[in-house]
Design an enzyme around this catalytic site. Structure first.
Site, short mmCIF file in Angstrom:
data_model
loop_
_atom_site.label_atom_id
_atom_site.label_comp_id
_atom_site.label_asym_id
_atom_site.label_seq_id
_atom_site.Cartn_x
_atom_site.Cartn_y
_atom_site.Cartn_z
N CYS A 231 0.83 -1.20 0.00
CA CYS A 231 0.00 0.00 0.00
C CYS A 231 0.87 1.25 0.00
CB CYS A 231 -0.87 0.02 1.25
SG CYS A 231 -1.81 -1.49 1.45
N GLU B 171 14.94 -15.91 -14.41
CA GLU B 171 14.51 -14.52 -14.48
C GLU B 171 13.65 -14.27 -15.73
OE1 GLU B 171 14.26 -12.15 -12.57
OE2 GLU B 171 14.18 -10.34 -13.78
N ASN C 141 -0.41 0.62 6.13
CA ASN C 141 0.32 -0.28 5.25
C ASN C 141 0.98 -1.33 6.15
OD1 ASN C 141 1.95 -1.49 3.31
ND2 ASN C 141 3.49 0.14 3.34
N GLY C 142 0.64 -2.60 5.94
CA GLY C 142 1.22 -3.65 6.78
C GLY C 142 0.15 -4.67 7.13
N LYS D 243 5.01 -3.48 -6.11
CA LYS D 243 6.42 -3.23 -6.34
C LYS D 243 7.25 -3.55 -5.10
CE LYS D 243 9.94 -1.76 -8.70
NZ LYS D 243 10.46 -2.75 -9.66
N GLU E 212 4.94 -12.79 -14.77
CA GLU E 212 4.36 -11.74 -13.94
C GLU E 212 3.64 -10.66 -14.74
OE1 GLU E 212 7.04 -9.60 -11.34
OE2 GLU E 212 8.62 -9.61 -12.82
N TRP F 94 -3.25 -2.42 -1.58
CA TRP F 94 -2.93 -3.74 -2.15
C TRP F 94 -3.50 -4.72 -1.14
CZ3 TRP F 94 -0.09 -8.09 -0.68
CH2 TRP F 94 0.25 -8.98 -1.70
N HIS G 102 14.97 -34.64 -16.77
CA HIS G 102 14.48 -35.29 -15.54
C HIS G 102 13.01 -34.98 -15.27
CE1 HIS G 102 18.51 -36.64 -14.63
NE2 HIS G 102 18.94 -35.41 -14.85
N ARG H 148 2.95 0.81 -6.02
CA ARG H 148 3.13 -0.02 -4.82
C ARG H 148 1.93 -0.94 -4.57
NH1 ARG H 148 6.87 2.00 -0.99
NH2 ARG H 148 5.73 0.83 0.54
N LYS I 53 9.84 -12.90 -15.55
CA LYS I 53 9.39 -11.67 -16.25
C LYS I 53 8.14 -11.97 -17.05
CE LYS I 53 10.88 -9.18 -14.64
NZ LYS I 53 11.83 -9.25 -13.58
O1 M6R Z 1 12.56 -4.76 -3.79
P1 M6R Z 1 13.09 -6.16 -3.84
O2 M6R Z 1 14.22 -6.31 -4.80
O3 M6R Z 1 13.45 -6.69 -2.49
O4 M6R Z 1 11.89 -7.03 -4.38
C1 M6R Z 1 11.97 -8.42 -4.46
C2 M6R Z 1 10.84 -8.99 -5.29
O5 M6R Z 1 9.61 -8.68 -4.73
C3 M6R Z 1 10.87 -8.45 -6.73
O6 M6R Z 1 12.09 -8.70 -7.35
C4 M6R Z 1 9.75 -9.08 -7.56
O7 M6R Z 1 9.99 -10.45 -7.75
C5 M6R Z 1 9.59 -8.35 -8.89
N1 M6R Z 1 8.21 -8.21 -9.23
C6 M6R Z 1 10.26 -9.04 -10.01
O8 M6R Z 1 10.08 -8.42 -11.24
#
Ligand code: M6R
Length: 610
Positions: free
Chosen positions: A2, A483, A100-101, A605, A490, A74, A506, A27, A487
């Protein structure tokens, strides 16, 4: 997660709050709301959906107030709807709160408050806070004291801001586990969960630490602990500019951030390369460098993309610096009772510097006496501040939820750290100079890769309707496969898996047929011959093969369906280059599917909850 923003001063807070919320939307973004107080009147306006929907709703309302708070949500407890959106208020609408939390003991508190006659309207954990504070206000306590007393009963994490119609000269904010800053202006002050929300108005900020509370009026602020001990705080000057957090003509932040990589990678290295000595200089590590170099073991803990960067770091540190290295998800590390001692160094990698699990891993490692080093992007973030020492990646603000330029800058910083350690151990000066030379060449090579944007867009057109993707790589490029898959999933919501290419036989090989696109990361490195064999295995089963290969590789074309050829670099730096076409592929597929690239569903984020 949030986003929180607040204003107190002589101006109308409404546009300030709305613009701040727009900056915070990355966020969290399932609903948004504001609460304002002026001349004894208090109102809340909130909406399901984006901040633009809230803005539209209040457009003709002619709202005006010098005191207000705003929130983008969020969802953690309760579906995204108007009732669950923040601010939450007490029953007579005089007390507003944003949070937020996560309040872990909210059910217990709720049961107690219900017995006192409190009525709850939302399904959120946050609503208990506003009624709990109210339960102290009705006993005659001041707002500040009521907040302190309420927070004493709370378990969990919070960044909160509270305003009260009976004390309209202040905002009370407090934090435990969720970021909060106070922004200082002339006859006006601000509060926010993130400086980007208030950067248009001030660059002078005070960061609250866990367990602290601030009372902010229009011309003053005081900080104390929740248990009422006064604290002197340092005022920080933000160097980030507003332009840096705008889209700069690109349709999406993600594309802007991908395209910025020649510059962001250059910035990560700026002033840090010692060309003649063939090593690096990292000011943030000066005080701890001997302890780092003599570590018996390095642990890297992180989440998501930052964890993938850590995996590449493991290859670098073991291969070049010859220090045993382990990488672990922060969420597992913190609950595993890990064996760590004072001879270990623990690196925490985090773009935001606020990820709850990574922060908890940091505290666990620190408690056990390890040297704790942060690799963060956001300057002044909690992980950066709580680390014993560290290195900023200097990638610049990353707004798109999918991490791109932060990843490549994390890899650059990991290679600088590797170089620093290796040169103090067994790496020769000529070998060090070779790495420095290749690092310096990266920005131009990245620019070359970015010229392939149109070609990658065409590829995206062909594969946008696939239901599954497999990404395969070996050695240094196994984490790149992970990675690439992350990408894609997500932002395009296509199921994608990353695997070490040899593991395919495997299990995942059973998935391969003519409908399965398989992306191979196949640079001409020590694993090349092996990966060619893996490509043949997929080809024999009819899979559609896309390869990321080196310029000048004439062999690969005849065994794959599509190939993206990119400039060569040394093995340890190849993940930096290989990840970029995969970012573009994911981006274009998501755009072609008509999806919200910068704000993908369900994601935030900065993940400040467990
Ligand atoms: O801010 P951070 O690097 O600690 O965040 C970690 C993950 O939440 C972040 O990398 C997330 O996986 C992204 N959405 C990846 O694109």
């Amino acid at each position: 997660m949030c986003g929180i923003v607040g204003y107190i001063g002589n101006k109308n807070c409404v546009p300030i709050l709305i613009n701040g919320l727009k900056r915070l939307e990355y966020r969290g973004y399932d609903s948004a709301g504001i609460g304002i107080i002026e001349n004894g009147n208090s109102s809340i306006i909130k909406n399901k959906g984006k901040v633009s929907a809230l803005e539209e709703r209040i457009h003709n309302m002619n709202l005006h107030a010098g005191l207000g708070i705003g929130h983008t949500r969020w969802a953690t407890h309760g579906i995204p709807n108007e009732i669950n959106a923040h601010p939450h208020s007490n029953s007579n609408n005089t007390l507003f709160l944003i949070h937020n939390g996560i309040i872990e003991n909210y059910q217990t508190i709720k049961t107690g408050l219900k017995k006192l006659g409190y009525h709850f309207t939302s399904e959120t954990d946050s609503e208990v806070l506003v009624h709990l504070i109210d339960s102290f206000l009705v006993k005659g306590y001041s707002l500040c004291k009521a907040v302190q007393l309420a927070l004493n009963e709370v378990e969990g994490t919070y960044g909160i801001a509270v305003i009260y119609r009976e004390e309209p000269d202040k905002i009370v904010v407090a934090r435990k586990g969720s970021p909060l800053v106070v922004g200082l202006g002339e006859n006006e002050n601000f509060i926010a969960s993130d400086v980007s929300a208030i950067l248009a108005h001030t660059k002078q900020v005070v960061y609250l630490d866990d367990g602290e509370l601030a009372v902010v009026s229009k011309d003053n602020f005081t900080v104390k602990t929740i248990s009422d001990k006064e604290i002197e705080k340092e005022v920080h000057e933000i160097s980030m500019s507003l332009e840096e957090i705008d889209k700069g003509g690109f349709p999406h932040f993600m594309l802007k951030e991908i395209m910025e990589q020649p510059e962001s990678v250059r910035n990560s290295m700026r002033g840090r390369l010692l060309i003649d000595e063939g090593t690096s200089k990292l000011g943030g590590l000066t005080e701890v460098v001997d302890r780092l170099v003599n570590s018996k073991r390095i642990l890297i803990s992180a989440c998501g993309t930052s964890w993938h960067a850590g995996l590449v770091g493991e290859y670098m540190l073991e291969h070049i610096a010859r220090i045993p290295t382990e990488v672990e998800y922060a969420s597992e590390f913190r609950y595993r009772n890990p064996i760590i001692d004072k001879d270990d160094t623990v690196f925490l990698i985090s773009q935001s510097g606020e990820t709850a699990d990574t922060l908890a891993a940091l505290r666990e490692a620190k408690n056990r006496g390890a040297l704790v080093l942060g690799i963060c992007n956001v300057v002044g973030s909690t992980i950066a501040r709580e680390s014993t020492a560290g290195v900023y990646i200097h990638a610049g603000p990353e707004i798109g939820v999918a991490s791109t330029k932060a990843f490549t800058s994390q890899l650059v910083v990991l290679s600088l750290i590797t170089l620093l350690i290796a040169r103090k151990k067994s790496l020769s000066a000529p070998e060090g100079r070779e790495i420095v030379k290749e690092l310096q060449a990266l920005p131009d090579k990245i620019s070359e890769i970015l010229k392939l944007n149109d070609k990658i867009e065409e590829l995206a057109n062909e594969f946008k309707d696939a239901n599954n993707f497999l990404y395969l790589g070996r050695g240094y490029n196994f984490p790149v496969a992970l990675e690439g898959a992350l990408k894609l999933k997500e932002i395009s919501y296509i199921h994608a898996e990353g695997y070490p290419a040899a593991e395919m036989k495997h299990g995942p090989i059973a998935l391969i047929d003519e409908n399965m696109p398989v992306v191979f990361i196949a640079p001409k490195d020590s694993t090349y011959d092996k990966i060619i064999s893996n490509i043949e295995e997929v080809r024999a089963r009819g899979g559609k093969i896309i390869a990321i290969a080196d310029d000048g590789d004439g062999e690969i074309d005849r065994i794959v369906d599509h190939v993206i050829k990119i400039p060569r670099t040394i093995e340890m730096l190849s993940p930096i280059l290989n990840s970029i076409p995969l970012q573009l592929l994911a981006y274009h597929i998501a755009v072609k599917k008509g999806l919200n690239v910068d704000q993908p569903r369900n994601l935030a984020k900065s993940v400040t909850v467990e």
